[in-house]
Write a protein that holds these residues in place. Structure first.
Motif, PDB file in Angstrom:
ATOM      1  N   LEU A  86      -2.174   7.200   9.986  1.00  0.00           N
ATOM      2  CA  LEU A  86      -1.333   8.114   9.444  1.00  0.00           C
ATOM      3  C   LEU A  86      -1.301   9.195   9.045  1.00  0.00           C
ATOM      4  O   LEU A  86       0.221   9.217   8.369  1.00  0.00           O
ATOM      5  CB  LEU A  86      -2.903   8.495   8.444  1.00  0.00           C
ATOM      6  CG  LEU A  86      -3.344   9.044   7.183  1.00  0.00           C
ATOM      7  CD1 LEU A  86      -2.768   7.126   6.510  1.00  0.00           C
ATOM      8  CD2 LEU A  86      -4.684   9.041   6.791  1.00  0.00           C
ATOM      9  N   ALA A  89       2.402   7.981   9.585  1.00  0.00           N
ATOM     10  CA  ALA A  89       3.378   7.303   8.359  1.00  0.00           C
ATOM     11  C   ALA A  89       3.573   8.905   7.347  1.00  0.00           C
ATOM     12  O   ALA A  89       4.510   8.463   6.961  1.00  0.00           O
ATOM     13  CB  ALA A  89       2.375   5.988   7.994  1.00  0.00           C
ATOM     14  N   ILE A  90       2.856  10.002   7.524  1.00  0.00           N
ATOM     15  CA  ILE A  90       2.929  10.292   6.270  1.00  0.00           C
ATOM     16  C   ILE A  90       4.736  11.295   6.578  1.00  0.00           C
ATOM     17  O   ILE A  90       5.367  11.675   5.853  1.00  0.00           O
ATOM     18  CB  ILE A  90       2.314  11.404   6.088  1.00  0.00           C
ATOM     19  CG1 ILE A  90       0.718  10.177   5.214  1.00  0.00           C
ATOM     20  CG2 ILE A  90       2.346  12.602   4.962  1.00  0.00           C
ATOM     21  CD1 ILE A  90      -0.140  11.094   4.939  1.00  0.00           C
ATOM     22  N   SER A  93       7.485   9.005   6.594  1.00  0.00           N
ATOM     23  CA  SER A  93       8.123   9.033   4.298  1.00  0.00           C
ATOM     24  C   SER A  93       8.695  10.591   4.211  1.00  0.00           C
ATOM     25  O   SER A  93       9.473  10.171   3.435  1.00  0.00           O
ATOM     26  CB  SER A  93       6.440   8.637   3.698  1.00  0.00           C
ATOM     27  OG  SER A  93       6.067   7.104   3.903  1.00  0.00           O
ATOM     28  N   GLN A 124       4.857   1.901   4.310  1.00  0.00           N
ATOM     29  CA  GLN A 124       4.081   2.742   3.004  1.00  0.00           C
ATOM     30  C   GLN A 124       2.676   1.530   2.513  1.00  0.00           C
ATOM     31  O   GLN A 124       2.010   2.019   2.381  1.00  0.00           O
ATOM     32  CB  GLN A 124       4.965   1.874   1.793  1.00  0.00           C
ATOM     33  CG  GLN A 124       6.706   2.291   1.939  1.00  0.00           C
ATOM     34  CD  GLN A 124       6.431   4.020   2.084  1.00  0.00           C
ATOM     35  OE1 GLN A 124       5.886   4.542   1.441  1.00  0.00           O
ATOM     36  NE2 GLN A 124       7.238   4.788   3.166  1.00  0.00           N
ATOM     37  N   GLN A 127       0.194   2.973   4.638  1.00  0.00           N
ATOM     38  CA  GLN A 127      -0.903   4.273   3.439  1.00  0.00           C
ATOM     39  C   GLN A 127      -1.818   3.314   2.591  1.00  0.00           C
ATOM     40  O   GLN A 127      -3.270   3.965   2.107  1.00  0.00           O
ATOM     41  CB  GLN A 127       0.467   5.065   2.952  1.00  0.00           C
ATOM     42  CG  GLN A 127       0.749   6.077   4.448  1.00  0.00           C
ATOM     43  CD  GLN A 127       2.288   6.365   3.633  1.00  0.00           C
ATOM     44  OE1 GLN A 127       2.025   7.416   3.078  1.00  0.00           O
ATOM     45  NE2 GLN A 127       3.514   5.809   4.082  1.00  0.00           N
ATOM     46  N   TYR A 128      -1.331   2.808   2.208  1.00  0.00           N
ATOM     47  CA  TYR A 128      -2.197   2.228   0.889  1.00  0.00           C
ATOM     48  C   TYR A 128      -3.465   1.413   1.544  1.00  0.00           C
ATOM     49  O   TYR A 128      -4.217   1.323   0.390  1.00  0.00           O
ATOM     50  CB  TYR A 128      -1.058   0.934  -0.641  1.00  0.00           C
ATOM     51  CG  TYR A 128      -0.094   1.765  -1.250  1.00  0.00           C
ATOM     52  CD1 TYR A 128      -0.451   2.539  -1.968  1.00  0.00           C
ATOM     53  CD2 TYR A 128       1.066   1.338  -0.630  1.00  0.00           C
ATOM     54  CE1 TYR A 128       0.381   3.729  -2.586  1.00  0.00           C
ATOM     55  CE2 TYR A 128       2.068   2.222  -1.552  1.00  0.00           C
ATOM     56  CZ  TYR A 128       1.880   3.328  -2.224  1.00  0.00           C
ATOM     57  OH  TYR A 128       2.460   3.974  -3.471  1.00  0.00           O
ATOM     58  N   ILE A 144      -7.536  11.376   5.178  1.00  0.00           N
ATOM     59  CA  ILE A 144      -6.497  10.866   4.391  1.00  0.00           C
ATOM     60  C   ILE A 144      -6.605  12.034   2.868  1.00  0.00           C
ATOM     61  O   ILE A 144      -5.335  12.520   2.684  1.00  0.00           O
ATOM     62  CB  ILE A 144      -7.356   9.813   3.410  1.00  0.00           C
ATOM     63  CG1 ILE A 144      -7.004   8.786   4.193  1.00  0.00           C
ATOM     64  CG2 ILE A 144      -5.933   9.131   2.294  1.00  0.00           C
ATOM     65  CD1 ILE A 144      -8.012   7.262   4.301  1.00  0.00           C
ATOM     66  N   TYR A 148      -2.615  13.979   2.999  1.00  0.00           N
ATOM     67  CA  TYR A 148      -1.692  13.702   1.428  1.00  0.00           C
ATOM     68  C   TYR A 148      -1.886  14.488   1.039  1.00  0.00           C
ATOM     69  O   TYR A 148      -0.912  14.902  -0.250  1.00  0.00           O
ATOM     70  CB  TYR A 148      -2.458  12.307   0.509  1.00  0.00           C
ATOM     71  CG  TYR A 148      -2.176  11.067   0.686  1.00  0.00           C
ATOM     72  CD1 TYR A 148      -2.189  10.753  -0.339  1.00  0.00           C
ATOM     73  CD2 TYR A 148      -2.363  10.639   1.203  1.00  0.00           C
ATOM     74  CE1 TYR A 148      -1.183   9.933  -1.080  1.00  0.00           C
ATOM     75  CE2 TYR A 148      -1.613   9.193   1.509  1.00  0.00           C
ATOM     76  CZ  TYR A 148      -1.199   8.985   0.169  1.00  0.00           C
ATOM     77  OH  TYR A 148       0.010   7.119   0.688  1.00  0.00           O
ATOM     78  N   TYR A 151       2.109  15.795   1.233  1.00  0.00           N
ATOM     79  CA  TYR A 151       2.478  14.981   0.110  1.00  0.00           C
ATOM     80  C   TYR A 151       2.725  15.905  -0.999  1.00  0.00           C
ATOM     81  O   TYR A 151       4.236  15.954  -1.914  1.00  0.00           O
ATOM     82  CB  TYR A 151       1.995  13.687  -0.476  1.00  0.00           C
ATOM     83  CG  TYR A 151       2.751  12.514   0.152  1.00  0.00           C
ATOM     84  CD1 TYR A 151       4.594  12.590   0.874  1.00  0.00           C
ATOM     85  CD2 TYR A 151       2.019  11.435   0.492  1.00  0.00           C
ATOM     86  CE1 TYR A 151       4.436  11.608   1.963  1.00  0.00           C
ATOM     87  CE2 TYR A 151       2.154  10.316   0.770  1.00  0.00           C
ATOM     88  CZ  TYR A 151       3.771   9.864   1.535  1.00  0.00           C
ATOM     89  OH  TYR A 151       3.813   9.227   2.663  1.00  0.00           O
ATOM     90  N   ASP A 180       4.796   7.752  -6.136  1.00  0.00           N
ATOM     91  CA  ASP A 180       3.856   6.781  -5.492  1.00  0.00           C
ATOM     92  C   ASP A 180       3.759   5.138  -6.682  1.00  0.00           C
ATOM     93  O   ASP A 180       3.741   4.188  -5.472  1.00  0.00           O
ATOM     94  CB  ASP A 180       2.863   7.359  -5.489  1.00  0.00           C
ATOM     95  CG  ASP A 180       1.661   7.096  -4.472  1.00  0.00           C
ATOM     96  OD1 ASP A 180       1.963   6.561  -3.261  1.00  0.00           O
ATOM     97  OD2 ASP A 180       0.755   7.508  -4.635  1.00  0.00           O
TER      98      ASP A 180
END
Length: 221
Positions: A86, A89-90, A93, A124, A127-128, A144, A148, A151, A180
């Motif tokens: 995770l 991934a962030i 992004s 993407q 993450q969802y 999480i 987040y 972001y 988002d």
């Protein structure tokens, strides 16, 4: 005795009652850094395609074309693999979305979001998947939420560069939620042009905010 002992062995081979042969696909040799990065990317793809329930050491190893033992060596536990995937991934992004270009120019804000989704939709989707999984597994929520926050912080810093006043949490969440949602819609429906047009409209609203300086309330006196 010898004949009867050999008979069952031949029978097992002929009937397939033994375990199936191991996958003989050649495994990759990777140095430490390459191995870790490849495994994180493989974990992202596994979850994006099949959800968190499909995330196993063996599935990740197969996706990466390496060994089960290498996954265990790098991460030690499934929870550690989830958390690091995770974070990966962030980071990816944030680096590709232009969420925080650092210029303070509205025109630069979130440039390339639609291209980011086209280039790597699985990161993407991953993450969802994790966000939805956190509803079923509350133990995932703290990590999480913390990740987040990266972001939100990036969004707030860039908004504060663009606008006359520091952007507060409500405005930050509103802007990020719009982005988002656009990413999610493009992921499901495609239509990158729609994403680009909507983000340009968002920039138009930011230009208005920058111009009027969050118009102060009228003086009743």
């Amino acid at each position: 005795m010898t004949a009867s002992a050999e008979g069952p062995r031949r029978s097992a081979r002929s009937t397939g009652s033994e375990d199936p042969p191991r996958d003989r696909t050649p495994r990759k040799r990777m140095n430490y850094g390459e191995g870790r990065e490849a495994l994180l990317n493989a974990a992202v793809r596994v979850v994006a395609r099949g959800g968190l329930r499909k995330l196993t050491y063996r599935a990740v190893a197969q996706e990466a074309g390496t060994t089960h033992g290498l996954v265990v060596h790098h991460f030690g536990s499934r929870d550690a693999l989830i958390e690091e995937a995770l974070a990966h991934a962030i980071r990816t992004s944030l680096n590709t979305s232009a969420l925080e270009p650092g210029t303070g120019k509205v025109a630069d804000f979130s440039v390339g979001v639609s291209d980011m989704v086209i280039a790597d939709p699985e990161i993407q989707a991953f993450q969802y998947e994790l966000l939805l999984e956190a509803r079923r597994r509350p133990e995932l929520l703290p990590q999480i939420r913390a990740l987040y926050d990266d972001y939100f912080d990036a969004t707030r810093r860039e908004l504060s560069r663009m606008l006359p006043e520091d952007a507060g949490q409500p405005l930050t969440r509103l802007i990020f939620a719009a982005l988002d949602g656009l990413v999610l819609h493009q992921l499901v429906f495609g239509e990158p042009g729609t994403t680009d047009a909507a983000i340009e409209e968002l920039r138009g609203l930011l230009r208005l905010l920058a111009a009027d300086g969050h118009e102060a309330p009228a003086n009743d006196g």
